[in-house]
Design a protein around this motif. Structure first.
Motif, PDB file in Angstrom:
ATOM      1  N   PRO A 264       0.854  -1.172   0.215  1.00  0.00           N
ATOM      2  CA  PRO A 264       0.088   0.116  -0.234  1.00  0.00           C
ATOM      3  C   PRO A 264       0.756   1.290  -0.065  1.00  0.00           C
ATOM      4  N   THR A 265       2.032   1.183   0.540  1.00  0.00           N
ATOM      5  CA  THR A 265       3.081   2.267   0.382  1.00  0.00           C
ATOM      6  C   THR A 265       3.645   2.814  -0.980  1.00  0.00           C
ATOM      7  N   ALA A 266       3.166   1.837  -2.090  1.00  0.00           N
ATOM      8  CA  ALA A 266       3.702   2.171  -3.257  1.00  0.00           C
ATOM      9  C   ALA A 266       3.306   3.423  -3.866  1.00  0.00           C
ATOM     10  N   ILE A 267       2.307   4.236  -3.337  1.00  0.00           N
ATOM     11  CA  ILE A 267       1.836   5.305  -4.070  1.00  0.00           C
ATOM     12  C   ILE A 267       3.191   6.334  -3.911  1.00  0.00           C
ATOM     13  N   GLY A 268       3.170   6.935  -5.340  1.00  0.00           N
ATOM     14  CA  GLY A 268       4.048   8.050  -5.410  1.00  0.00           C
ATOM     15  C   GLY A 268       5.410   7.351  -5.742  1.00  0.00           C
ATOM     16  N   VAL A 269       5.317   6.075  -6.119  1.00  0.00           N
ATOM     17  CA  VAL A 269       6.541   5.294  -6.480  1.00  0.00           C
ATOM     18  C   VAL A 269       6.247   4.983  -8.031  1.00  0.00           C
ATOM     19  N   ARG A 270       7.417   4.971  -8.884  1.00  0.00           N
ATOM     20  CA  ARG A 270       7.279   4.678 -10.202  1.00  0.00           C
ATOM     21  C   ARG A 270       8.003   3.137 -10.649  1.00  0.00           C
ATOM     22  N   PHE A 271       7.753   2.389 -11.276  1.00  0.00           N
ATOM     23  CA  PHE A 271       8.078   0.988 -11.385  1.00  0.00           C
ATOM     24  C   PHE A 271       8.506   0.859 -13.056  1.00  0.00           C
ATOM     25  N   PHE A 272       9.553   0.142 -13.239  1.00  0.00           N
ATOM     26  CA  PHE A 272       9.947   0.221 -14.515  1.00  0.00           C
ATOM     27  C   PHE A 272      10.922  -1.106 -14.972  1.00  0.00           C
ATOM     28  N   ARG A 273      10.403  -1.958 -15.735  1.00  0.00           N
ATOM     29  CA  ARG A 273      11.321  -2.918 -16.076  1.00  0.00           C
ATOM     30  C   ARG A 273      12.716  -2.437 -16.809  1.00  0.00           C
ATOM     31  N   ILE A 274      13.719  -3.261 -16.685  1.00  0.00           N
ATOM     32  CA  ILE A 274      14.938  -2.928 -17.108  1.00  0.00           C
ATOM     33  C   ILE A 274      15.289  -3.593 -18.519  1.00  0.00           C
ATOM     34  N   ARG A 275      15.420  -2.397 -19.353  1.00  0.00           N
ATOM     35  CA  ARG A 275      15.614  -2.988 -20.799  1.00  0.00           C
ATOM     36  C   ARG A 275      16.721  -3.893 -21.174  1.00  0.00           C
ATOM     37  N   GLY A 276      16.255  -4.923 -21.652  1.00  0.00           N
ATOM     38  CA  GLY A 276      17.432  -5.902 -22.154  1.00  0.00           C
ATOM     39  C   GLY A 276      18.119  -6.751 -21.025  1.00  0.00           C
ATOM     40  N   LYS A 277      17.272  -6.788 -19.672  1.00  0.00           N
ATOM     41  CA  LYS A 277      18.002  -7.380 -18.518  1.00  0.00           C
ATOM     42  C   LYS A 277      16.938  -7.836 -17.763  1.00  0.00           C
ATOM     43  N   ALA A 278      16.103  -8.850 -18.251  1.00  0.00           N
ATOM     44  CA  ALA A 278      15.022  -9.187 -17.470  1.00  0.00           C
ATOM     45  C   ALA A 278      15.489 -10.473 -16.655  1.00  0.00           C
ATOM     46  N   MET A 279      14.985 -10.344 -15.223  1.00  0.00           N
ATOM     47  CA  MET A 279      15.752 -11.348 -14.213  1.00  0.00           C
ATOM     48  C   MET A 279      14.589 -11.617 -13.147  1.00  0.00           C
ATOM     49  N   ARG A 280      14.267 -12.827 -13.229  1.00  0.00           N
ATOM     50  CA  ARG A 280      13.038 -13.349 -12.354  1.00  0.00           C
ATOM     51  C   ARG A 280      13.494 -14.366 -11.040  1.00  0.00           C
ATOM     52  N   ARG A 281      12.844 -14.527  -9.967  1.00  0.00           N
ATOM     53  CA  ARG A 281      12.989 -15.153  -8.925  1.00  0.00           C
ATOM     54  C   ARG A 281      11.866 -16.021  -8.640  1.00  0.00           C
ATOM     55  N   PRO A 282      12.007 -17.500  -8.437  1.00  0.00           N
ATOM     56  CA  PRO A 282      10.772 -17.800  -8.032  1.00  0.00           C
ATOM     57  C   PRO A 282      10.191 -17.912  -6.396  1.00  0.00           C
ATOM     58  N   VAL A 283       9.171 -18.025  -6.263  1.00  0.00           N
ATOM     59  CA  VAL A 283       8.737 -17.822  -4.970  1.00  0.00           C
ATOM     60  C   VAL A 283       8.230 -19.165  -4.706  1.00  0.00           C
ATOM     61  N   VAL A 284       8.588 -19.841  -3.675  1.00  0.00           N
ATOM     62  CA  VAL A 284       8.165 -21.409  -3.857  1.00  0.00           C
ATOM     63  C   VAL A 284       7.607 -21.722  -1.920  1.00  0.00           C
ATOM     64  N   ALA A 285       6.657 -22.839  -1.979  1.00  0.00           N
ATOM     65  CA  ALA A 285       6.249 -23.358  -0.853  1.00  0.00           C
ATOM     66  C   ALA A 285       7.222 -24.541  -0.611  1.00  0.00           C
ATOM     67  N   ALA A 286       7.999 -24.511   0.471  1.00  0.00           N
ATOM     68  CA  ALA A 286       8.729 -25.539   0.810  1.00  0.00           C
ATOM     69  C   ALA A 286       8.378 -26.339   1.910  1.00  0.00           C
ATOM     70  N   TYR A 287       8.724 -27.596   1.984  1.00  0.00           N
ATOM     71  CA  TYR A 287       8.334 -28.539   3.190  1.00  0.00           C
ATOM     72  C   TYR A 287       9.166 -30.029   2.987  1.00  0.00           C
TER      73      TYR A 287
END
Length: 318
Positions: A264-287
């Motif tokens: 909810p605190t993201a008001i007033g913040v701008r988000f951008f993708r990084i041109r040519g450098k997409a990077m992802r991280r998985p969120v997992v459920a571990a057991y």
């Protein structure tokens, strides 16, 4: 006296035959006879009158059987209660950002399907998330791999199963009032996302949350080979607090895209993708490996995947 012996005694008394009881219990007659002798020797009594066919209990045997059935009734009632609680409870342990934002959202969906489930939500910082796993009762650990394949804070893969529930993209975040915005070359990709080049952020100060050790590695990796000087420092704040701080500073942050949907605190913040450098991280459920997940845990994973499968709407730039 063991519960197994008591179950053997109950079966023999019901069948009135050692051979039929052995067949029912899938044990040999000799093994069953030895167990009866062991029970008789333990209390110096005779349980069955072996001179009669079918078998009959002696007076001591009837008392023994009555006691055995009472003990087995308590045992079976306890086991049924444990099974019921196991199938109607869910304990999730996660990091503070997911505990405050993502997991409650997913649990609200689970509650609609399984309203009777008792939920316990625990949280700890990423470095400590698994520290007490050897003695605590947790069904699922929800956390992010900041970078594949190396992740020092996660138990070895031969001890834990990990099921991916969503993938976060690492994006750039900066204040809508940041002076750099005026000179940025902003393009829109095929999904409607605004994209900027790291080269346009020469001289920028990058800030990362202390809750994610590996985001620092990602920041250095993304900045490597980019012209201009970059300062990368770690804040002592989590995602929510960092976004609040970002609105009033001239820093740029590397953050997972999940914050766009849940902070909810993201008001007033701008988000951008990084041109040519997409990077992802998985969120997992571990057991732990070898554990069969109960119904609530399995449902939670399914709900999480379905709820987070929709593409994230591109952020608007004012």
């Amino acid at each position: 006296m063991t519960f197994r012996q008591l179950e053997y005694l109950e079966a023999i008394a019901l069948e009135r035959s050692i051979s039929r009881a052995a067949e029912k219990l899938f044990v040999s007659q000799s093994a069953l006879s030895q167990q009866v002798i062991a029970m008789e020797n333990e209390y110096q009594i005779q349980i069955f009158d072996r001179a009669k066919t079918p078998l009959e209990l002696t007076a001591d045997g009837q008392l023994y059987l009555h006691t055995a059935q009472e003990l087995l009734r308590v045992k079976r009632q306890f086991e049924a209660t444990v099974r019921h609680r196991r199938q109607h409870s869910l304990c999730i342990k996660t990091v503070p950002f997911y505990a405050a934002n993502v997991v409650p959202y997913l649990l609200s969906k689970l509650h609609r399907e399984l309203p009777q489930v008792e939920v316990q939500l625990k949280m700890d910082w990423a470095p400590n998330l698994f520290c007490t796993s050897y003695h605590e009762k947790v069904d699922l650990y929800v956390h992010a791999f900041d970078m594949d394949p190396y992740e020092p804070l996660i138990p070895p893969s031969d001890t834990m199963e990990q099921e991916v529930i969503l993938e976060e993209e690492i994006v750039l975040a900066l204040s809508a009032l940041h002076p750099l915005l005026a000179g940025l070359s902003i393009e829109t990709d095929g999904e409607g996302w605004p994209c900027i080049d790291l080269a346009d952020l020469a001289g920028a100060a990058f800030i990362l949350p202390s809750t994610s050790v590996r985001l620092l590695d990602i920041a250095h990796l993304l900045c490597s080979g980019v012209a201009g000087e970059h300062t990368v420092r770690v804040s002592d704040k989590g995602f929510d607090a960092l976004l609040g701080q970002l609105q009033y500073s001239n820093s740029v942050a590397f953050l997972p895209s999940t914050v766009i949907r849940f902070c909810p605190t993201a008001i007033g913040v701008r988000f951008f993708r990084i041109r040519g450098k997409a990077m992802r991280r998985p969120v997992v459920a571990a057991y732990p490996k070898g554990i069969e997940l109960n119904t609530p845990a399995r449902q939670f994973i399914r709900i999480a995947r379905e709820a987070m499968a929709a593409p994230l709407e591109p952020p608007r730039i004012g």
